[in-house]
Design a protein around this motif. Structure first.
Motif, short mmCIF file in Angstrom:
data_model
loop_
_atom_site.label_atom_id
_atom_site.label_comp_id
_atom_site.label_asym_id
_atom_site.label_seq_id
_atom_site.Cartn_x
_atom_site.Cartn_y
_atom_site.Cartn_z
N LEU A 132 -31.13 -46.23 -53.85
CA LEU A 132 -32.31 -46.91 -54.39
C LEU A 132 -33.26 -47.34 -53.27
CD1 LEU A 132 -30.77 -49.07 -57.26
CD2 LEU A 132 -32.15 -47.01 -57.46
N SER A 133 -32.72 -47.72 -52.13
CA SER A 133 -33.57 -48.11 -51.00
C SER A 133 -34.41 -46.92 -50.54
CB SER A 133 -32.72 -48.61 -49.84
OG SER A 133 -32.08 -49.81 -50.18
N ALA A 134 -33.82 -45.76 -50.51
CA ALA A 134 -34.55 -44.55 -50.11
C ALA A 134 -35.64 -44.23 -51.11
CB ALA A 134 -33.58 -43.38 -49.99
N GLN A 135 -35.35 -44.40 -52.39
CA GLN A 135 -36.35 -44.12 -53.42
C GLN A 135 -37.50 -45.13 -53.36
OE1 GLN A 135 -33.98 -43.87 -57.05
NE2 GLN A 135 -34.18 -41.65 -56.97
N ARG A 136 -37.16 -46.40 -53.17
CA ARG A 136 -38.22 -47.42 -53.06
C ARG A 136 -39.09 -47.16 -51.84
NH1 ARG A 136 -34.34 -51.12 -54.82
NH2 ARG A 136 -33.72 -51.52 -52.69
N SER A 137 -38.48 -46.71 -50.76
CA SER A 137 -39.23 -46.41 -49.55
C SER A 137 -40.20 -45.26 -49.79
CB SER A 137 -38.26 -46.06 -48.42
OG SER A 137 -38.96 -45.68 -47.27
N GLN A 138 -39.74 -44.24 -50.49
CA GLN A 138 -40.60 -43.09 -50.80
C GLN A 138 -41.80 -43.53 -51.65
OE1 GLN A 138 -38.63 -40.23 -53.27
NE2 GLN A 138 -40.16 -38.64 -52.96
N TYR A 139 -41.55 -44.39 -52.61
CA TYR A 139 -42.59 -44.89 -53.49
C TYR A 139 -43.61 -45.74 -52.72
CZ TYR A 139 -43.89 -49.11 -56.13
OH TYR A 139 -44.53 -50.21 -56.61
N ARG A 140 -43.12 -46.61 -51.85
CA ARG A 140 -44.02 -47.46 -51.07
C ARG A 140 -44.84 -46.64 -50.08
NH1 ARG A 140 -39.31 -51.88 -50.10
NH2 ARG A 140 -39.59 -53.04 -52.03
N THR A 141 -44.22 -45.63 -49.49
CA THR A 141 -44.92 -44.77 -48.54
C THR A 141 -46.06 -44.03 -49.23
OG1 THR A 141 -42.90 -44.49 -47.26
CG2 THR A 141 -44.65 -42.87 -46.91
N ALA A 142 -45.84 -43.57 -50.46
CA ALA A 142 -46.88 -42.86 -51.20
C ALA A 142 -48.08 -43.77 -51.46
CB ALA A 142 -46.31 -42.34 -52.52
N ILE A 143 -47.81 -45.02 -51.81
CA ILE A 143 -48.89 -45.97 -52.07
C ILE A 143 -49.65 -46.29 -50.78
CG2 ILE A 143 -49.38 -48.37 -52.72
CD1 ILE A 143 -47.25 -48.10 -54.87
N ALA A 167 -54.26 -37.58 -52.32
CA ALA A 167 -53.06 -38.39 -52.06
C ALA A 167 -52.67 -39.17 -53.31
CB ALA A 167 -53.30 -39.33 -50.90
N PHE A 168 -53.66 -39.61 -54.07
CA PHE A 168 -53.40 -40.36 -55.30
C PHE A 168 -52.67 -39.50 -56.33
CE2 PHE A 168 -54.91 -41.67 -59.59
CZ PHE A 168 -54.18 -42.85 -59.68
N VAL A 169 -53.06 -38.24 -56.43
CA VAL A 169 -52.40 -37.33 -57.38
C VAL A 169 -50.92 -37.19 -57.01
CG1 VAL A 169 -52.30 -34.94 -58.18
CG2 VAL A 169 -54.50 -36.09 -57.96
N LYS A 170 -50.63 -37.06 -55.73
CA LYS A 170 -49.24 -36.95 -55.28
C LYS A 170 -48.50 -38.27 -55.50
CE LYS A 170 -50.31 -33.47 -51.83
NZ LYS A 170 -50.56 -33.20 -50.43
N ALA A 171 -49.18 -39.39 -55.21
CA ALA A 171 -48.57 -40.70 -55.39
C ALA A 171 -48.26 -40.97 -56.85
CB ALA A 171 -49.47 -41.78 -54.82
N GLN A 172 -49.13 -40.51 -57.73
CA GLN A 172 -48.92 -40.70 -59.17
C GLN A 172 -47.59 -40.06 -59.59
OE1 GLN A 172 -52.52 -39.17 -61.01
NE2 GLN A 172 -52.41 -40.78 -62.52
N SER A 173 -47.34 -38.88 -59.07
CA SER A 173 -46.11 -38.17 -59.40
C SER A 173 -44.89 -38.97 -58.94
CB SER A 173 -46.13 -36.80 -58.74
OG SER A 173 -44.91 -36.15 -58.93
N HIS A 221 -49.85 -50.25 -60.65
CA HIS A 221 -50.12 -49.67 -59.34
C HIS A 221 -51.08 -48.49 -59.46
CE1 HIS A 221 -47.55 -52.04 -56.77
NE2 HIS A 221 -46.54 -51.89 -57.59
N LYS A 222 -50.81 -47.62 -60.42
CA LYS A 222 -51.67 -46.45 -60.60
C LYS A 222 -53.09 -46.87 -60.98
CE LYS A 222 -49.16 -44.24 -63.60
NZ LYS A 222 -48.66 -43.22 -64.51
N SER A 223 -53.19 -47.85 -61.84
CA SER A 223 -54.50 -48.32 -62.28
C SER A 223 -55.30 -48.92 -61.14
CB SER A 223 -54.32 -49.36 -63.39
OG SER A 223 -55.56 -49.92 -63.74
N ARG A 224 -54.66 -49.72 -60.32
CA ARG A 224 -55.36 -50.37 -59.21
C ARG A 224 -55.77 -49.36 -58.13
NH1 ARG A 224 -51.92 -56.04 -58.72
NH2 ARG A 224 -52.69 -56.90 -60.68
N LEU A 225 -54.90 -48.39 -57.87
CA LEU A 225 -55.25 -47.36 -56.89
C LEU A 225 -56.43 -46.53 -57.41
CD1 LEU A 225 -51.76 -46.10 -55.68
CD2 LEU A 225 -53.43 -47.38 -54.36
#
Length: 87
Positions: free
Chosen positions: A21-32, A50-56, A75-79
């Motif tokens: 889960l830490s790895a997944q959270r890190s991936q999510y935070r890095t995308a944002i 980058a937003f399109v990739k982050a959305q995924s 998060h998606k809305s604010r970005l």
């Protein structure tokens, strides 16, 4: 320390799950962060890509339960709003 066989197994599972889960959270935070960095730089086209990739990534984390679906939507809305507000 765990006293029973069951408790020892649960302790092992918790360690493994926490790492995953830490790895997944890190991936999510890095995308944002990648999107925010491009927004600050003022590159609207790159920020949109980058937003399109982050959305995924955000949707995947919400689907897996790493992130609540409302938090993902927020998060998606604010970005998206930040990108649209760029001149």
């Amino acid at each position: 320390m765990a006293n029973t066989k069951q408790a020892r197994k649960r302790a092992r599972q918790i360690v493994a799950r926490n790492m995953h889960l830490s790895a997944q959270r890190s991936q999510y935070r890095t995308a944002i962060k990648a999107v925010r960095k491009l927004i600050v730089a003022g590159d609207k086209a790159a920020a949109q890509e980058a937003f399109v990739k982050a959305q995924s990534v955000i949707d995947a984390m919400a689907g897996k339960g790493v992130l609540h679906r409302n938090a993902a939507a927020r998060h998606k809305s604010r970005l998206s709003a930040s990108i649209k507000a760029m001149a």
